[in-house]
Scaffold this motif. Structure first.
Motif, PDB file in Angstrom:
ATOM      1  N   ILE A 220      43.135 -47.586  26.159  1.00 44.86           N
ATOM      2  CA  ILE A 220      42.775 -48.787  25.405  1.00 44.86           C
ATOM      3  C   ILE A 220      43.884 -49.804  25.613  1.00 44.86           C
ATOM      4  O   ILE A 220      45.070 -49.479  25.469  1.00 44.86           O
ATOM      5  CB  ILE A 220      42.596 -48.484  23.904  1.00 44.86           C
ATOM      6  N   LYS A 221      43.498 -51.008  25.982  1.00 42.56           N
ATOM      7  CA  LYS A 221      44.480 -52.072  26.186  1.00 42.56           C
ATOM      8  C   LYS A 221      44.103 -53.282  25.331  1.00 42.56           C
ATOM      9  O   LYS A 221      43.339 -54.153  25.773  1.00 42.56           O
ATOM     10  CB  LYS A 221      44.572 -52.469  27.660  1.00 42.56           C
ATOM     11  N   PRO A 222      44.609 -53.360  24.107  1.00 42.88           N
ATOM     12  CA  PRO A 222      44.360 -54.563  23.298  1.00 42.88           C
ATOM     13  C   PRO A 222      45.249 -55.710  23.772  1.00 42.88           C
ATOM     14  O   PRO A 222      46.292 -55.497  24.396  1.00 42.88           O
ATOM     15  CB  PRO A 222      44.737 -54.109  21.889  1.00 42.88           C
ATOM     16  N   ALA A 246      42.066 -62.657  20.282  1.00 43.22           N
ATOM     17  CA  ALA A 246      42.412 -61.261  20.540  1.00 43.22           C
ATOM     18  C   ALA A 246      41.206 -60.557  21.121  1.00 43.22           C
ATOM     19  O   ALA A 246      40.060 -61.008  20.976  1.00 43.22           O
ATOM     20  CB  ALA A 246      42.886 -60.568  19.257  1.00 43.22           C
ATOM     21  N   GLY A 247      41.434 -59.457  21.781  1.00 46.03           N
ATOM     22  CA  GLY A 247      40.359 -58.669  22.362  1.00 46.03           C
ATOM     23  C   GLY A 247      40.929 -57.376  22.901  1.00 46.03           C
ATOM     24  O   GLY A 247      42.106 -57.048  22.671  1.00 46.03           O
ATOM     25  N   PHE A 248      40.123 -56.648  23.652  1.00 45.09           N
ATOM     26  CA  PHE A 248      40.640 -55.406  24.224  1.00 45.09           C
ATOM     27  C   PHE A 248      39.791 -54.983  25.409  1.00 45.09           C
ATOM     28  O   PHE A 248      38.628 -55.360  25.544  1.00 45.09           O
ATOM     29  CB  PHE A 248      40.686 -54.283  23.172  1.00 45.09           C
ATOM     30  N   ASP A 249      40.416 -54.170  26.249  1.00 47.76           N
ATOM     31  CA  ASP A 249      39.739 -53.464  27.327  1.00 47.76           C
ATOM     32  C   ASP A 249      39.852 -51.975  27.047  1.00 47.76           C
ATOM     33  O   ASP A 249      40.871 -51.495  26.529  1.00 47.76           O
ATOM     34  CB  ASP A 249      40.367 -53.778  28.687  1.00 47.76           C
ATOM     35  N   LEU A 250      38.810 -51.241  27.406  1.00 53.50           N
ATOM     36  CA  LEU A 250      38.791 -49.793  27.190  1.00 53.50           C
ATOM     37  C   LEU A 250      38.341 -49.122  28.473  1.00 53.50           C
ATOM     38  O   LEU A 250      37.394 -49.568  29.125  1.00 53.50           O
ATOM     39  CB  LEU A 250      37.854 -49.433  26.038  1.00 53.50           C
ATOM     40  N   LYS A 251      39.020 -48.043  28.839  1.00 53.66           N
ATOM     41  CA  LYS A 251      38.688 -47.284  30.040  1.00 53.66           C
ATOM     42  C   LYS A 251      38.522 -45.817  29.646  1.00 53.66           C
ATOM     43  O   LYS A 251      39.397 -45.244  28.996  1.00 53.66           O
ATOM     44  CB  LYS A 251      39.777 -47.439  31.090  1.00 53.66           C
ATOM     45  N   TYR A 252      37.395 -45.228  30.046  1.00 55.73           N
ATOM     46  CA  TYR A 252      37.127 -43.839  29.670  1.00 55.73           C
ATOM     47  C   TYR A 252      36.644 -43.069  30.893  1.00 55.73           C
ATOM     48  O   TYR A 252      35.719 -43.502  31.595  1.00 55.73           O
ATOM     49  CB  TYR A 252      36.077 -43.763  28.570  1.00 55.73           C
ATOM     50  N   GLY A 253      37.279 -41.939  31.148  1.00 58.82           N
ATOM     51  CA  GLY A 253      36.879 -41.104  32.266  1.00 58.82           C
ATOM     52  C   GLY A 253      35.716 -40.209  31.882  1.00 58.82           C
ATOM     53  O   GLY A 253      35.905 -39.184  31.217  1.00 58.82           O
ATOM     54  N   ILE A 254      34.518 -40.603  32.273  1.00 56.58           N
ATOM     55  CA  ILE A 254      33.328 -39.809  31.946  1.00 56.58           C
ATOM     56  C   ILE A 254      33.393 -38.462  32.644  1.00 56.58           C
ATOM     57  O   ILE A 254      33.124 -37.410  32.056  1.00 56.58           O
ATOM     58  CB  ILE A 254      32.059 -40.583  32.350  1.00 56.58           C
ATOM     59  N   THR A 255      33.730 -38.486  33.920  1.00 50.54           N
ATOM     60  CA  THR A 255      34.043 -37.280  34.689  1.00 50.54           C
ATOM     61  C   THR A 255      35.326 -37.578  35.440  1.00 50.54           C
ATOM     62  O   THR A 255      35.876 -38.679  35.356  1.00 50.54           O
ATOM     63  CB  THR A 255      32.919 -36.937  35.679  1.00 50.54           C
ATOM     64  N   GLY A 257      35.483 -38.153  38.423  1.00 50.69           N
ATOM     65  CA  GLY A 257      35.172 -39.116  39.468  1.00 50.69           C
ATOM     66  C   GLY A 257      34.611 -40.427  38.977  1.00 50.69           C
ATOM     67  O   GLY A 257      34.677 -41.427  39.678  1.00 50.69           O
ATOM     68  N   LEU A 258      34.049 -40.448  37.764  1.00 45.21           N
ATOM     69  CA  LEU A 258      33.389 -41.647  37.236  1.00 45.21           C
ATOM     70  C   LEU A 258      34.159 -42.190  36.034  1.00 45.21           C
ATOM     71  O   LEU A 258      34.505 -41.433  35.118  1.00 45.21           O
ATOM     72  CB  LEU A 258      31.950 -41.335  36.827  1.00 45.21           C
ATOM     73  N   THR A 259      34.401 -43.491  36.051  1.00 44.80           N
ATOM     74  CA  THR A 259      35.139 -44.150  34.975  1.00 44.80           C
ATOM     75  C   THR A 259      34.314 -45.297  34.413  1.00 44.80           C
ATOM     76  O   THR A 259      33.757 -46.102  35.174  1.00 44.80           O
ATOM     77  CB  THR A 259      36.491 -44.680  35.475  1.00 44.80           C
ATOM     78  N   ALA A 260      34.263 -45.360  33.085  1.00 46.37           N
ATOM     79  CA  ALA A 260      33.581 -46.459  32.406  1.00 46.37           C
ATOM     80  C   ALA A 260      34.631 -47.413  31.848  1.00 46.37           C
ATOM     81  O   ALA A 260      35.628 -46.981  31.266  1.00 46.37           O
ATOM     82  CB  ALA A 260      32.702 -45.924  31.286  1.00 46.37           C
ATOM     83  N   ASP A 261      34.408 -48.719  32.054  1.00 41.64           N
ATOM     84  CA  ASP A 261      35.282 -49.762  31.520  1.00 41.64           C
ATOM     85  C   ASP A 261      34.477 -50.662  30.602  1.00 41.64           C
ATOM     86  O   ASP A 261      33.332 -51.031  30.926  1.00 41.64           O
ATOM     87  CB  ASP A 261      35.863 -50.609  32.655  1.00 41.64           C
ATOM     88  N   PHE A 262      35.097 -51.052  29.485  1.00 45.33           N
ATOM     89  CA  PHE A 262      34.467 -51.984  28.563  1.00 45.33           C
ATOM     90  C   PHE A 262      35.468 -53.087  28.247  1.00 45.33           C
ATOM     91  O   PHE A 262      36.672 -52.847  28.149  1.00 45.33           O
ATOM     92  CB  PHE A 262      34.045 -51.278  27.271  1.00 45.33           C
ATOM     93  N   LEU A 709      49.154 -51.038  26.723  1.00 45.14           N
ATOM     94  CA  LEU A 709      48.341 -49.939  27.222  1.00 45.14           C
ATOM     95  C   LEU A 709      48.592 -48.692  26.390  1.00 45.14           C
ATOM     96  O   LEU A 709      49.736 -48.242  26.241  1.00 45.14           O
ATOM     97  CB  LEU A 709      48.674 -49.652  28.694  1.00 45.14           C
ATOM     98  N   LEU A 710      47.511 -48.132  25.866  1.00 51.47           N
ATOM     99  CA  LEU A 710      47.562 -46.893  25.094  1.00 51.47           C
ATOM    100  C   LEU A 710      46.771 -45.842  25.851  1.00 51.47           C
ATOM    101  O   LEU A 710      45.578 -46.033  26.124  1.00 51.47           O
ATOM    102  CB  LEU A 710      46.978 -47.097  23.700  1.00 51.47           C
ATOM    103  N   ARG A 711      47.412 -44.737  26.207  1.00 53.97           N
ATOM    104  CA  ARG A 711      46.761 -43.670  26.966  1.00 53.97           C
ATOM    105  C   ARG A 711      46.641 -42.419  26.105  1.00 53.97           C
ATOM    106  O   ARG A 711      47.597 -42.017  25.441  1.00 53.97           O
ATOM    107  CB  ARG A 711      47.565 -43.331  28.227  1.00 53.97           C
TER     108      ARG A 711
END
Length: 712
Positions: A220-222, A246-255, A257-262, A709-711
């Motif tokens: 998560i990157k606010p 203000a806002g944020f970006d979010l990255k999530y590893g579904i698998t 090999g596949l990554t979702a970004d919001f 960046l928060l991991r």
């Protein structure tokens, strides 16, 4: 070729990343060596010894190297700025990691002797997205006989397949600029030139690697931003208006090999201004994407060989006339002004032999540029076939269409075939659907590129229908059929020690309108000489014909009438290699231009004051004499970069364009205070130079932005 195996060694304690190579593992573990030249003597042993090691622990993979140099005083190490192309122009050490072992795609990391950092992502051996960034680190040390480097890459920064025991592809590159020598762990064909690191299929095999169990892979990157804006052309005018967001970006590893970004309430205040260009044609200019959210995964969405690498066929990059079906600058920008992006999502990555990309973005209304809230969607699917080839599909949707009513869709199929080392064949077929455009809405292309080191051949056929309209894309010109052919002969004369390579090229381009009438024809002869010290000299002769169906305004005061025009010109350029404190490209062109003449002189280069401070000046002067009026266009720019560290930069870009009557200033401070987390201060203004006295401010912005960046 490319079947060499190397082993990664597990270590119990994390390495101290300081570049010193003083831990006991360096003496107890034998290094990897015996690098092979790509340039200047393909296949010969490297003239300078390189020793490399690969380690890993529960969280990271480490790559270390000792780069011996018999002439350390001639080492070129002049760039500390992160992701600068000049790091490649220095002495450097690089590693690629083909984490899916598909022998097509790879992560790229490299550094120079003073610790400059650059990374990228290689797609299908053809595209290197240098704007891709992740969390990693490197430290270097210079010693009496060369330099050393330690690189640490968290496993969380990479994507890879399932399973604890992994087999990856890996390659190392060593560049010694004083000799203009490129060497690799495995043999790389000389025909690939500076793109040799992209030859992933020739990489070695990395064994013995154990990766950690998959975690949540959540980032998560606010961000928070404060701005002060002046705009004297706004309605009503703005004067020092203070705002925040203000806002944020979010990255999530579904698998793995596949990554979702919001992204929510996306802001791009930290992006550097576009570089001004001189346009003496009747067609639109292409400006590259610079916004971080759209840069990641860019190679996945590329379609049909389009992008912007060059003029001719696929070997030197997508022809400038090839339509770009998905061009991300259509999102969130109109007439050079920002349009708010409310939210968006993206899915990218690999699933088996498939590469997947999906994107959906929603923008808001922006009355100042008459922009309606719009939804943009893209779906991209590619499948690996044979050893180094792909077939793919793309679908885009824009609602409403650019006209404000209905919607626009484009669907297309493409294929990229690579055979042996040097033969590439590209093809695509695409169709668009747009309200009130019922005519020929298709585009298709077939191109062949044979790029041997000694010989080259390019053939290209491109059709673009009158009503083909990629609503989220880019067209330089429409409604035409293009034929292009080029041959090349590039010997390496052994009798002249200071010349490495000579190239002779001949090309012919023929462009007809939709009715079959000739619109453009260009025949060109080119000679280039590459010197052993890295300098290059070019000489071109061009014979052109242009048919204008209607006149066009080349400036505000000069109109070129409709009709047919034949003219010819000559040009020459000399590129000074990076081993000098003053480097860059000097160019001159003179000849006919429609029914008049044109003389152009330019310089674009770099003045190295130290490895921390450099000035990159640019100047272009176009003097045009026509029966309908004379004019001179001047474009002057200066980029100044002060790199306080690899993660802290003070930069400025100052530009003056006589054609646009504009003086533009952009000042940026960037501090990556923690890997992946940034603090920016950005000042920019635009001034009108038509008035009397110092140019009048039209718009001005001061912005402060912080990200974290928060991991997990």
């Amino acid at each position: 070729m490319g079947r060499t195996s190397v082993r990664a060694t597990r270590i119990d304690e994390a390495l101290s990343i300081d570049g010193r190579l003083d831990e006991s593992v360096y003496s107890s573990i034998l290094p990897i060596g015996d690098f092979i030249q790509q340039e200047p003597a393909e296949g010969a042993p490297a003239t300078e010894r390189t020793e490399a090691w690969i380690f890993f622990d529960s969280g990271n993979i480490y790559v270390s190297a000792r780069c011996w140099d018999s002439n350390p005083g001639e080492m070129v190490a002049s760039e500390l700025r992160r992701d600068s192309f000049n790091i490649f122009l220095n002495d450097n050490f690089a590693v690629t990691l083909d984490t899916f072992y598909d022998r097509r795609n790879a992560f790229l990391f490299y550094t120079n002797p003073v610790g400059g950092l650059s990374d990228g992502y290689i797609t299908a051996e053809r595209d290197n997205n240098r704007d891709w960034n992740t969390v990693w680190d490197a430290r270097t040390q210079i010693f009496d006989s060369g330099w050393t480097v330690e690189i640490v890459i968290p496993f969380k920064s990479l994507r890879y397949g399932p399973g604890a025991n992994q087999v990856w592809g890996i390659n190392f590159r060593r560049v010694v600029r004083s000799k203009n020598e490129f060497s690799y762990l495995t043999r790389i064909p000389a025909s690939f030139g500076g793109r040799g690191i992209q030859k992933v299929s020739s990489s070695a095999t990395l064994v013995g690697l154990e990766v950690p169990e998959a975690g949540r892979n959540l980032e998560i990157k606010p961000f928070a931003i404060a701005t002060m804006t002046t705009n004297r052309e706004a309605e009503p005018p703005l004067s020092n208006k203070v705002d925040g967001d203000a806002g944020f970006d979010l990255k999530y590893g579904i698998t793995r090999g596949l990554t979702a970004d919001f992204t929510v309430n996306t802001d791009f205040a930290q992006v550097e201004d576009d570089e001004q260009q001189v346009n003496l044609t009747r067609f639109s200019l292409f400006f590259p994407e610079k916004r971080e959210f759209f840069l990641e995964g860019q190679g996945i969405f590329a379609f049909g060989g389009a992008g912007g690498r060059g003029r001719g066929g696929p070997g030197w990059g997508p022809p400038s006339l090839t339509p770009v079906v998905f061009f991300s600058r259509r999102i969130g920008l109109k007439e050079g002004k920002s349009v708010p992006i409310r939210a968006g999502g993206r899915l990218t990555g690999r699933a088996g032999s498939y590469t997947i990309g999906a994107l959906n973005i929603q923008t808001a209304d922006e009355p100042s540029v008459d922009a309606l809230g719009t939804n943009y969607s893209v779906f991209r699917l590619k499948r690996d076939v044979f050893n180094r080839s792909t077939v793919g599909f793309i679908l885009t949707n824009r609602s409403p269409a650019s006209g404000g009513t209905g919607s626009n869709q484009v669907a297309g199929l493409d294929a990229a075939f690579s055979f042996h080392e040097n033969l590439n064949i590209d093809a695509f077929y695409a169709r668009s659907w747009t309200p009130d455009r019922p005519g020929d809405a298709t585009s298709y292309r077939a191109a062949l590129d044979y790029a041997h080191d000694l010989y080259g051949l390019q053939l290209d056929h491109l059709h673009l229908g009158e009503d083909f309209n990629p609503g989220i894309g880019f067209l330089r010109r429409g409604n035409f059929r293009r034929e292009f052919g080029q041959v090349r002969y590039s010997p390496r004369p052994r009798s002249i020690e200071w010349i490495r390579k000579v190239s002779w090229e001949a090309s012919l381009e023929y462009i007809a309108g939709g009715d079959g009438r000739l619109e453009s024809r260009q025949a060109q002869l080119e000679t280039s000489i590459e010197l052993e010290n890295g300098d290059r000299w070019n000489f071109d002769y061009t014979r052109s014909y242009e048919f204008l169906r209607e006149g066009f305004d080349i400036t505000d005061d000069v109109v070129i009438p409709a009709g047919g025009y034949g003219f010819q010109n000559v040009s020459t350029s000399y590129n000074l290699g990076p081993q000098r404190w003053l480097s860059g490209n000097l160019s001159f062109e003179y000849g006919g231009f429609y029914d008049g003449t044109r003389a152009t002189a330019g310089y674009r280069g770099r003045v190295e004051l130290s490895h921390r401070l450099a000035v990159e000046p640019g100047i272009s002067i176009n003097r045009v004499r026509l029966p309908w009026g004379d004019f001179t266009l001047q474009l002057v720019s200066a980029r100044v970069n002060l790199a306080l560290s690899p993660r802290m930069l003070i930069g400025s870009l100052i530009q003056y364009s006589s054609g646009a009557n504009a003086f533009v200033t952009n000042l940026r401070f960037r501090w990556e205070y923690k890997p992946g987390s940034d603090f920016f201060i950005v000042y920019s203004d635009g001034r009108d130079t038509e008035g009397v006295g110092f140019p009048r401010v039209i718009d001005r912005t001061l912005a402060f932005k912080i990200t974290r960046l928060l991991r997990f």
